[in-house]
Design a protein around this motif. Sequence first.
Motif, PDB file in Angstrom:
ATOM      1  N   ASN A 152      56.861  35.805  44.160  1.00 58.87           N
ATOM      2  CA  ASN A 152      56.244  36.884  44.924  1.00 58.87           C
ATOM      3  C   ASN A 152      54.777  36.638  45.262  1.00 58.87           C
ATOM      4  OD1 ASN A 152      58.504  38.632  45.235  1.00 58.87           O
ATOM      5  ND2 ASN A 152      58.304  39.236  43.085  1.00 58.87           N
ATOM      6  N   VAL A 153      54.375  35.373  45.316  1.00 61.98           N
ATOM      7  CA  VAL A 153      53.069  35.077  45.919  1.00 61.98           C
ATOM      8  C   VAL A 153      53.232  35.163  47.435  1.00 61.98           C
ATOM      9  CG1 VAL A 153      52.413  33.548  44.012  1.00 61.98           C
ATOM     10  CG2 VAL A 153      53.364  32.577  46.117  1.00 61.98           C
ATOM     11  N   PHE A 154      52.128  35.263  48.160  1.00 62.75           N
ATOM     12  CA  PHE A 154      52.204  35.311  49.619  1.00 62.75           C
ATOM     13  C   PHE A 154      52.846  34.033  50.144  1.00 62.75           C
ATOM     14  CE2 PHE A 154      48.236  38.154  49.437  1.00 62.75           C
ATOM     15  CZ  PHE A 154      49.016  39.306  49.454  1.00 62.75           C
TER      16      PHE A 154
ATOM     17  N   ARG B 182      48.099  26.144  32.028  1.00 61.09           N
ATOM     18  CA  ARG B 182      47.008  26.988  32.522  1.00 61.09           C
ATOM     19  C   ARG B 182      47.500  27.882  33.644  1.00 61.09           C
ATOM     20  NH1 ARG B 182      43.535  22.659  31.539  1.00 61.09           N
ATOM     21  NH2 ARG B 182      45.068  21.354  32.577  1.00 61.09           N
ATOM     22  N   VAL B 183      46.888  29.061  33.756  1.00 57.48           N
ATOM     23  CA  VAL B 183      47.352  30.066  34.704  1.00 57.48           C
ATOM     24  C   VAL B 183      46.231  30.458  35.661  1.00 57.48           C
ATOM     25  CG1 VAL B 183      48.354  32.361  34.990  1.00 57.48           C
ATOM     26  CG2 VAL B 183      48.981  30.962  33.004  1.00 57.48           C
ATOM     27  N   ALA B 184      46.537  30.399  36.957  1.00 64.12           N
ATOM     28  CA  ALA B 184      45.615  30.872  37.991  1.00 64.12           C
ATOM     29  C   ALA B 184      46.219  32.103  38.657  1.00 64.12           C
ATOM     30  CB  ALA B 184      45.353  29.783  39.032  1.00 64.12           C
ATOM     31  N   VAL B 185      45.378  33.075  38.939  1.00 64.84           N
ATOM     32  CA  VAL B 185      45.846  34.356  39.462  1.00 64.84           C
ATOM     33  C   VAL B 185      45.184  34.640  40.800  1.00 64.84           C
ATOM     34  CG1 VAL B 185      46.036  36.832  39.027  1.00 64.84           C
ATOM     35  CG2 VAL B 185      46.125  35.206  37.107  1.00 64.84           C
ATOM     36  N   ALA B 186      46.004  34.884  41.823  1.00 65.67           N
ATOM     37  CA  ALA B 186      45.495  35.330  43.121  1.00 65.67           C
ATOM     38  C   ALA B 186      45.381  36.845  43.059  1.00 65.67           C
ATOM     39  CB  ALA B 186      46.446  34.908  44.241  1.00 65.67           C
ATOM     40  N   ALA B 187      44.160  37.346  43.011  1.00 70.56           N
ATOM     41  CA  ALA B 187      43.943  38.773  42.767  1.00 70.56           C
ATOM     42  C   ALA B 187      43.284  39.450  43.955  1.00 70.56           C
ATOM     43  CB  ALA B 187      43.073  38.965  41.517  1.00 70.56           C
ATOM     44  N   ASP B 188      43.689  40.685  44.207  1.00 69.16           N
ATOM     45  CA  ASP B 188      43.073  41.508  45.242  1.00 69.16           C
ATOM     46  C   ASP B 188      41.702  41.947  44.737  1.00 69.16           C
ATOM     47  OD1 ASP B 188      42.287  43.924  46.707  1.00 69.16           O
ATOM     48  OD2 ASP B 188      44.286  43.841  47.597  1.00 69.16           O
ATOM     49  N   LEU B 189      40.637  41.445  45.344  1.00 71.92           N
ATOM     50  CA  LEU B 189      39.285  41.668  44.825  1.00 71.92           C
ATOM     51  C   LEU B 189      38.918  43.146  44.837  1.00 71.92           C
ATOM     52  CD1 LEU B 189      37.005  39.899  43.680  1.00 71.92           C
ATOM     53  CD2 LEU B 189      35.986  39.874  45.969  1.00 71.92           C
TER      54      LEU B 189
END
Length: 946
Positions: A174-176, A238-245
């Motif tokens: 469910n990433v863009f 390691r985990v990277a998160v695309a977050a709504d700023l």
Amino acid sequence: MNTNTFANRHTGISPDDVPSMLQTVGVASMDELIEQTVPAAIRLKKPLNLPEPMTEREFAEHVAELASKNKLFTSYIGMGWYDTVCPAPILRNVFENPVWYTSYTPYQAEVSQGRLEALFNFQTVVCELTGMPLANCSLLDEATAAAEAATMFCATRSREQVKAGAQVLFVDENVFESTLAVLRTRMAPQGIEVVAGDYRQFPFTERVFGAILQYPDGNGSIEDYAGFVSQAHANGTRVAVAADLLGLALLVPPGEWDADAVFGSSQRFGIPMFYGGPSAAYFAVKDEYKRQIPGRIVGLSVDAYGKPAYRLALQTREQHIKREKATSNICTSQALPATMAGFYAVYHGAEGLRDIAGRIHAYAGFLSAELEKLGYRPLNKNCFDTLKVALPPRVSVTALRETALACRVNLRYFDSGEIGISLDETTQVTDVGVLLYIFSEAAGTEYVLRESIPRRIHFDRKLARSSNFLEQEVFKNFHTETELMRYVKRLERRDISLAHSMISLGSCTMKLNAASELLPLSRPEFQHIHPYAPADQAGGYAELIENLAACLAEITGLQGVSLQPNSGAAGEYAGLRVIRSYLESIGQGHRSVVLLPASAHGTNPASAVQCGYTTVTVRCDERGNIDPADFRLKAEENREKLAACMITYPSTHGIFEADVPELCRMVHACGGQVYMDGANMNAQVGLTNPGIIGADVCHLNLHKTFASPHGGGGPGAGPVCVASHLIPFLPAHPVLCGSEERNSVAAAPCGSAGILPVAYAYIRLLGTEGLTRATRTAILNANYLAAKLGDAYGIVYTGKQGRVGHELILECRHFKAASGIDENDIAKRLIDFGYHAPTLSFPVHGTLMIEPTESESKAELDRFIEVMECIREEIREVESGTASKEDHVLKNAPHPEYEVSADTWNHVYARSKAAFPLEWLHENKFWVHVARVNNAYGDRNLCTCR
């Protein structure tokens, strides 16, 4: 002067100036100069076939007609782009202000303190909202930021992981879509396997080194990822998160559940959608990644007298230093949008951001509840701004879409039949009423919104943020327009831009960014179009893009164009990826070697390695040219493995090398392709082109040759042009091209579409004759400076007939032995005269590379010459012993106002010599804000946010 001819406004040299300049250069005519500079074999035999030039008035009418073909609907599509409100004082005083948009990347810290502070603010905003300790000052977009995170994680694997062959990157399903597409493009050449799936059910193995999540996810659901992150870390992943700023004003920040990296877009912070870009991506990491984080970092240091001063920190990790060992090819980023986003946070402060985010969320929660009453089924139990709604059996998607379009509303339509609705800062109560009308009409019922919408949290309280943010004074003091305006003005006075003086940076082409070219960017018809809007709503963009692509194809002599790459480095990567796909298609995918001259820009080897190639360096001869014998030897040695060569033309040394067409033929004979770096295209347009020289691929820097502003380090645009056989492999896009995601290199289908009107205007205003005149003038100006400064300094490289191209390299290496003065001292002394330094120690260490461009007047060139001669005389004073070797104006430069005006003066030379060495400085003095910045202190004491 014909006032209707834009070329007379763009080109700084008047016809009356040309004869005396030609006499100085030593030729009888401009034609003679071009004949001595550009090899006859590659000169165009006929003029470019471009439309006739327009007057500025005609272009204004033309672009207004194009704009009218863009239809302004209210878009709730989301997927990474949201309508927003750019505060008028930011639009007026930053976006439309040439001091901000014509400045260069702040490598010269002393004349960049304003924008460095603005970017420092941006970094602080990112760190505060994400809960992370370190952030860079922007990347290109969210999708490429995801790729940078994955590459960083891969490069920092443990020895055990490398030994175990940990080459798997998990990406939540469910990433863009655009993010997943770019990840697949970027990871494949690295041998990294991208596995997409449900994070709840993913089985970790020792082969998994990294994971990418979306927060909230692409369907709008706020997920609690804390357990997943703990499980990943237990596996060494390691985990990277695309977050709504903006959402992080309300949601628990990823840093608080131990994410390793957080990235995303800052577009919601007042940056228009611009049909996909530009807007600044942000990128924040744990402190352990400070030497691996891609992009630039603004740090706080001190100047020579201990005063706080900003600078770009830890530059030794960047691609221009590490070259093929770099883990990123990032060069241009998104400095201007990042600056605007930082000012947006300064203007609103923490309470303002909470108010905006809270209003959006309250409306989304209310809408969800009301839709459920109408028989729809919201699928997001917890959401911030985005709903995914299942339709009742009696409602058809077709009927709903028709009603929405009749109301001038765009929604997201899932292939599986659901509807997506993403609310934004511009959403008003009346807009919620319209949405409910659309859904009630489709359901065959009536609905009238009769109540106000209460502010409350609609998601699980455990997901709500409890930590404070943005408590620093800068985010509390400038909430009125008066105060913000004065703060912006205070910062801009600390910087040198093209509004002050010539910026003679070699290989950077700091030419005029004309007002008529930039005015279209402020039109709402270009600002407020979503990149996934239906095609019939973006007719103006489509026509402009088609016209621009056709012009660029004609100018380059190539047949295919993609405007998707949103920087020069992205264009390099895209071009190399196209070559790789082509070779694979003809059964030559084993070809893995790229030949590079030793003089290549650092992004070339970095891009090649990122694309999975091995680079082989070809030496240059004593004249700075590619050594043909060494090139032939290495081409033959690698004949069966040769994929391509990368050549900049004119060379990075500023020379039109006569042997390059033959080198291209050698590569083709070995089965490879020729990639031409378009960084120096400003010396080609109208005189020659990559196609006639022998290139198969060429990227262009619209922010150099085609007059798009540099913006203090971005936005840029790097279209890639290709020969006909490579057209099928140009970048595609997963959303607009269905399942086709071939070679996607940017989040948006057309990259930084919002700045394309600038390049289009540049071409249409100048036309064939004006473009050719610009190129010829750029070459004249460079040769004029070479003739004037050659005796005082020496010119490092010239062509076979003693000419330089559009830039020249001044010799500074011989000063140090006699005086202790080096090229950096000259660069800093130029600041006292109000000039930005030329390019420092590139491509030859110990030198200064100067590119005057065609836009500067003869008066400005002569003023710069006078300054350089004055500095040379100051060096002679030290060499002769007239001036102290320990205490002289060059070693102590620049001299800030606070030092010159102090009650005490601790130098053996006079204040007037320090500050006013030439009489005209009394009339127009740029006062530098700080003394020479201490770089070592800033790296030893890294501080990157307030």
